[in-house]
Write a protein that holds these residues in place. Structure first.
Motif, mmCIF file in Angstrom:
data_model
loop_
_atom_site.group_PDB
_atom_site.id
_atom_site.type_symbol
_atom_site.label_atom_id
_atom_site.label_comp_id
_atom_site.label_asym_id
_atom_site.label_seq_id
_atom_site.Cartn_x
_atom_site.Cartn_y
_atom_site.Cartn_z
ATOM 1 N N TYR A 109 0.833 -1.208 0.000
ATOM 2 C CA TYR A 109 0.000 0.000 0.000
ATOM 3 C C TYR A 109 0.870 1.260 0.000
ATOM 4 O O TYR A 109 0.571 2.223 -0.710
ATOM 5 C CB TYR A 109 -0.925 0.018 1.209
ATOM 6 C CG TYR A 109 -1.772 1.264 1.265
ATOM 7 C CD1 TYR A 109 -2.987 1.329 0.597
ATOM 8 C CD2 TYR A 109 -1.339 2.394 1.951
ATOM 9 C CE1 TYR A 109 -3.751 2.483 0.612
ATOM 10 C CE2 TYR A 109 -2.089 3.558 1.966
ATOM 11 C CZ TYR A 109 -3.296 3.589 1.296
ATOM 12 O OH TYR A 109 -4.039 4.738 1.302
ATOM 13 N N SER A 110 1.930 1.262 0.805
ATOM 14 C CA SER A 110 2.805 2.429 0.884
ATOM 15 C C SER A 110 3.434 2.733 -0.471
ATOM 16 O O SER A 110 3.490 3.895 -0.903
ATOM 17 C CB SER A 110 3.904 2.196 1.926
ATOM 18 O OG SER A 110 3.349 1.958 3.212
ATOM 19 N N ALA A 111 3.919 1.684 -1.164
ATOM 20 C CA ALA A 111 4.532 1.880 -2.486
ATOM 21 C C ALA A 111 3.515 2.426 -3.480
ATOM 22 O O ALA A 111 3.810 3.364 -4.243
ATOM 23 C CB ALA A 111 5.115 0.557 -2.981
ATOM 24 N N MET A 112 2.304 1.859 -3.472
ATOM 25 C CA MET A 112 1.271 2.336 -4.391
ATOM 26 C C MET A 112 0.868 3.774 -4.070
ATOM 27 O O MET A 112 0.629 4.581 -4.974
ATOM 28 C CB MET A 112 0.049 1.414 -4.318
ATOM 29 C CG MET A 112 0.307 0.009 -4.844
ATOM 30 S SD MET A 112 -1.152 -1.057 -4.700
ATOM 31 C CE MET A 112 -2.289 -0.233 -5.821
ATOM 32 N N TYR A 113 0.819 4.083 -2.784
ATOM 33 C CA TYR A 113 0.439 5.443 -2.380
ATOM 34 C C TYR A 113 1.470 6.469 -2.837
ATOM 35 O O TYR A 113 1.130 7.520 -3.395
ATOM 36 C CB TYR A 113 0.262 5.488 -0.863
ATOM 37 C CG TYR A 113 -0.060 6.869 -0.332
ATOM 38 C CD1 TYR A 113 -1.276 7.479 -0.633
ATOM 39 C CD2 TYR A 113 0.851 7.546 0.479
ATOM 40 C CE1 TYR A 113 -1.577 8.736 -0.142
ATOM 41 C CE2 TYR A 113 0.553 8.805 0.969
ATOM 42 C CZ TYR A 113 -0.656 9.397 0.661
ATOM 43 O OH TYR A 113 -0.956 10.644 1.140
ATOM 44 N N ILE A 114 2.762 6.164 -2.618
ATOM 45 C CA ILE A 114 3.828 7.087 -3.025
ATOM 46 C C ILE A 114 3.847 7.240 -4.540
ATOM 47 O O ILE A 114 3.944 8.363 -5.065
ATOM 48 C CB ILE A 114 5.191 6.591 -2.509
ATOM 49 C CG1 ILE A 114 5.259 6.713 -0.982
ATOM 50 C CG2 ILE A 114 6.333 7.378 -3.145
ATOM 51 C CD1 ILE A 114 6.528 6.157 -0.384
ATOM 52 N N LEU A 115 3.750 6.118 -5.271
ATOM 53 C CA LEU A 115 3.771 6.186 -6.737
ATOM 54 C C LEU A 115 2.562 6.950 -7.269
ATOM 55 O O LEU A 115 2.653 7.622 -8.304
ATOM 56 C CB LEU A 115 3.800 4.769 -7.319
ATOM 57 C CG LEU A 115 5.093 3.980 -7.056
ATOM 58 C CD1 LEU A 115 4.958 2.557 -7.587
ATOM 59 C CD2 LEU A 115 6.293 4.671 -7.689
ATOM 60 N N THR A 116 1.442 6.867 -6.568
ATOM 61 C CA THR A 116 0.266 7.634 -6.978
ATOM 62 C C THR A 116 0.467 9.121 -6.740
ATOM 63 O O THR A 116 0.144 9.957 -7.596
ATOM 64 C CB THR A 116 -0.987 7.156 -6.212
ATOM 65 O OG1 THR A 116 -1.218 5.771 -6.489
ATOM 66 C CG2 THR A 116 -2.217 7.960 -6.615
ATOM 67 N N ILE A 118 3.233 10.820 -6.649
ATOM 68 C CA ILE A 118 4.230 11.449 -7.511
ATOM 69 C C ILE A 118 3.853 11.325 -8.986
ATOM 70 O O ILE A 118 4.632 11.725 -9.858
ATOM 71 C CB ILE A 118 5.639 10.859 -7.277
ATOM 72 C CG1 ILE A 118 5.680 9.371 -7.629
ATOM 73 C CG2 ILE A 118 6.079 11.101 -5.852
ATOM 74 C CD1 ILE A 118 7.061 8.733 -7.434
ATOM 75 N N GLY A 119 2.671 10.753 -9.272
ATOM 76 C CA GLY A 119 2.132 10.762 -10.611
ATOM 77 C C GLY A 119 2.476 9.586 -11.491
ATOM 78 O O GLY A 119 2.138 9.581 -12.679
ATOM 79 N N ILE A 120 3.130 8.560 -10.954
ATOM 80 C CA ILE A 120 3.483 7.399 -11.774
ATOM 81 C C ILE A 120 2.271 6.483 -11.967
ATOM 82 O O ILE A 120 2.036 5.955 -13.052
ATOM 83 C CB ILE A 120 4.666 6.639 -11.144
ATOM 84 C CG1 ILE A 120 5.914 7.527 -11.144
ATOM 85 C CG2 ILE A 120 4.929 5.339 -11.881
ATOM 86 C CD1 ILE A 120 7.120 6.882 -10.510
ATOM 87 N N LEU A 121 1.511 6.274 -10.887
ATOM 88 C CA LEU A 121 0.297 5.473 -10.968
ATOM 89 C C LEU A 121 -0.920 6.395 -11.030
ATOM 90 O O LEU A 121 -0.895 7.493 -10.475
ATOM 91 C CB LEU A 121 0.171 4.545 -9.752
ATOM 92 C CG LEU A 121 1.168 3.388 -9.642
ATOM 93 C CD1 LEU A 121 0.895 2.578 -8.377
ATOM 94 C CD2 LEU A 121 1.095 2.491 -10.864
ATOM 95 N N PRO A 122 -1.991 5.964 -11.683
ATOM 96 C CA PRO A 122 -3.215 6.777 -11.711
ATOM 97 C C PRO A 122 -3.848 6.837 -10.326
ATOM 98 O O PRO A 122 -3.600 5.980 -9.469
ATOM 99 C CB PRO A 122 -4.117 6.030 -12.707
ATOM 100 C CG PRO A 122 -3.601 4.624 -12.725
ATOM 101 C CD PRO A 122 -2.122 4.732 -12.496
ATOM 102 N N ASN A 123 -4.672 7.839 -10.114
ATOM 103 C CA ASN A 123 -5.294 8.068 -8.819
ATOM 104 C C ASN A 123 -6.550 7.207 -8.695
ATOM 105 O O ASN A 123 -7.596 7.516 -9.255
ATOM 106 C CB ASN A 123 -5.660 9.550 -8.655
ATOM 107 C CG ASN A 123 -6.049 9.880 -7.228
ATOM 108 O OD1 ASN A 123 -6.423 9.009 -6.456
ATOM 109 N ND2 ASN A 123 -5.960 11.143 -6.872
ATOM 110 N N TYR A 124 -6.433 6.105 -7.955
ATOM 111 C CA TYR A 124 -7.575 5.226 -7.718
ATOM 112 C C TYR A 124 -8.310 5.697 -6.468
ATOM 113 O O TYR A 124 -7.712 5.815 -5.394
ATOM 114 C CB TYR A 124 -7.119 3.780 -7.539
ATOM 115 C CG TYR A 124 -6.495 3.174 -8.779
ATOM 116 C CD1 TYR A 124 -7.284 2.800 -9.867
ATOM 117 C CD2 TYR A 124 -5.116 2.984 -8.861
ATOM 118 C CE1 TYR A 124 -6.718 2.245 -11.003
ATOM 119 C CE2 TYR A 124 -4.541 2.433 -9.999
ATOM 120 C CZ TYR A 124 -5.347 2.063 -11.057
ATOM 121 O OH TYR A 124 -4.779 1.522 -12.185
#
Length: 259
Positions: A109-116, A118-124
């Motif tokens: 969750y932490s990795a997905m949150y950080i990547l979201t 900083i704009g790498i992953l879309p905002n779910y």
């Protein structure tokens, strides 16, 4: 409760009420509490110590003296009630698995949150709407990429536990989880701690291996394997430092200035 501490209190309270009631009914049915006398002694000492300081704080006009009574009196009683229901190794193994897999879930969750952020992953929406006390900022007062989760309190206990398990479970014929799962849990804990910006958690990275190493020496005879593991840790840290110095991914001086 490990992944989402302090959040979603109503469903947790209902679950705890059901578990507590079942434990009480079991004690009433059997007429005894299955707890070792040493644990009982520690429990009584813990509760009496908490009660003493709550009363001491109240008479000295300390603000919040009674509000912390739940932490130092109520929760030890509740935990002792839960411990009384652990009477076989299968239950203990299940609890250990829960601890280790929780570290992996928190790390993912932490990795997905950080990547979201900083704009790498879309905002779910589902990811961002989970109440984990999220906070994210780059720079800030220390110049670090930092984020905050309620789960930091859990990681502070999981990292030394998993590290000690990795060092001492080599002698076990059938450990609760494989060593590869332990390594994954350790890496996720290190990831969360590295970006937490919390001095206490970062210090834990250096203190935990020392304590785990001392403890493992007292419970296992495979000291050469433990020393080999420590050498690997030193090599990984050295390589990480050189790579970081070349790529300048993290300003290590900022971490040094934390202390």
């Amino acid at each position: 409760m490990l992944v989402l501490p302090t959040a979603y209190r109503i469903p947790k309270s209902i679950l705890m009420g059901v578990i507590s009631l079942s434990m009480l009914l079991k004690i009433l049915y059997t007429g005894k509490i299955k707890i070792h006398k040493t644990i009982k002694g520690i429990f009584i000492l813990n509760v009496l110590t908490g009660l003493f300081f709550v009363i001491y704080g109240y008479y000295n006009l300390a603000p919040g003296a009674f509000s912390v009574a739940s932490v130092y009196i109520f929760w030890p009683i509740l935990y002792m009630l839960y411990i009384s229901g652990i009477n076989n190794y299968k239950t203990i193994d299940t609890l250990i698995k829960t601890l280790i897999y929780s570290s992996i879930i928190i790390g993912i969750y932490s990795a997905m949150y950080i990547l979201t952020m900083i704009g790498i992953l879309p905002n779910y929406d589902l990811l961002m709407n989970i109440d984990m006390g999220q906070m994210f900022y780059i720079g800030g007062r220390r110049g670090l990429l930092e984020f905050r989760l309620y789960s930091f309190a859990t990681i502070g206990y999981l990292f030394p536990f998993i590290l000690t398990a990795y060092l001492t479970w080599k002698d076990y014929e059938s450990p609760p989880v494989s060593r590869s799962i332990l390594i994954v849990g350790l890496l996720f804990c290190l990831f969360v701690i590295a970006f937490s910006g919390r001095r206490a958690l970062i210090a834990l990275i250096f203190i935990s291996p020392i304590l785990a190493w001392v403890f493992s020496f007292s419970v296992t005879s495979k000291r050469k394997q433990i020393l080999k593991f420590l050498v690997y840790i030193i090599i990984i840290v050295a390589i990480s430092y050189l790579v970081n110095r070349y790529l300048m991914f993290i300003d290590l001086k900022v971490y040094w200035d934390l202390f």
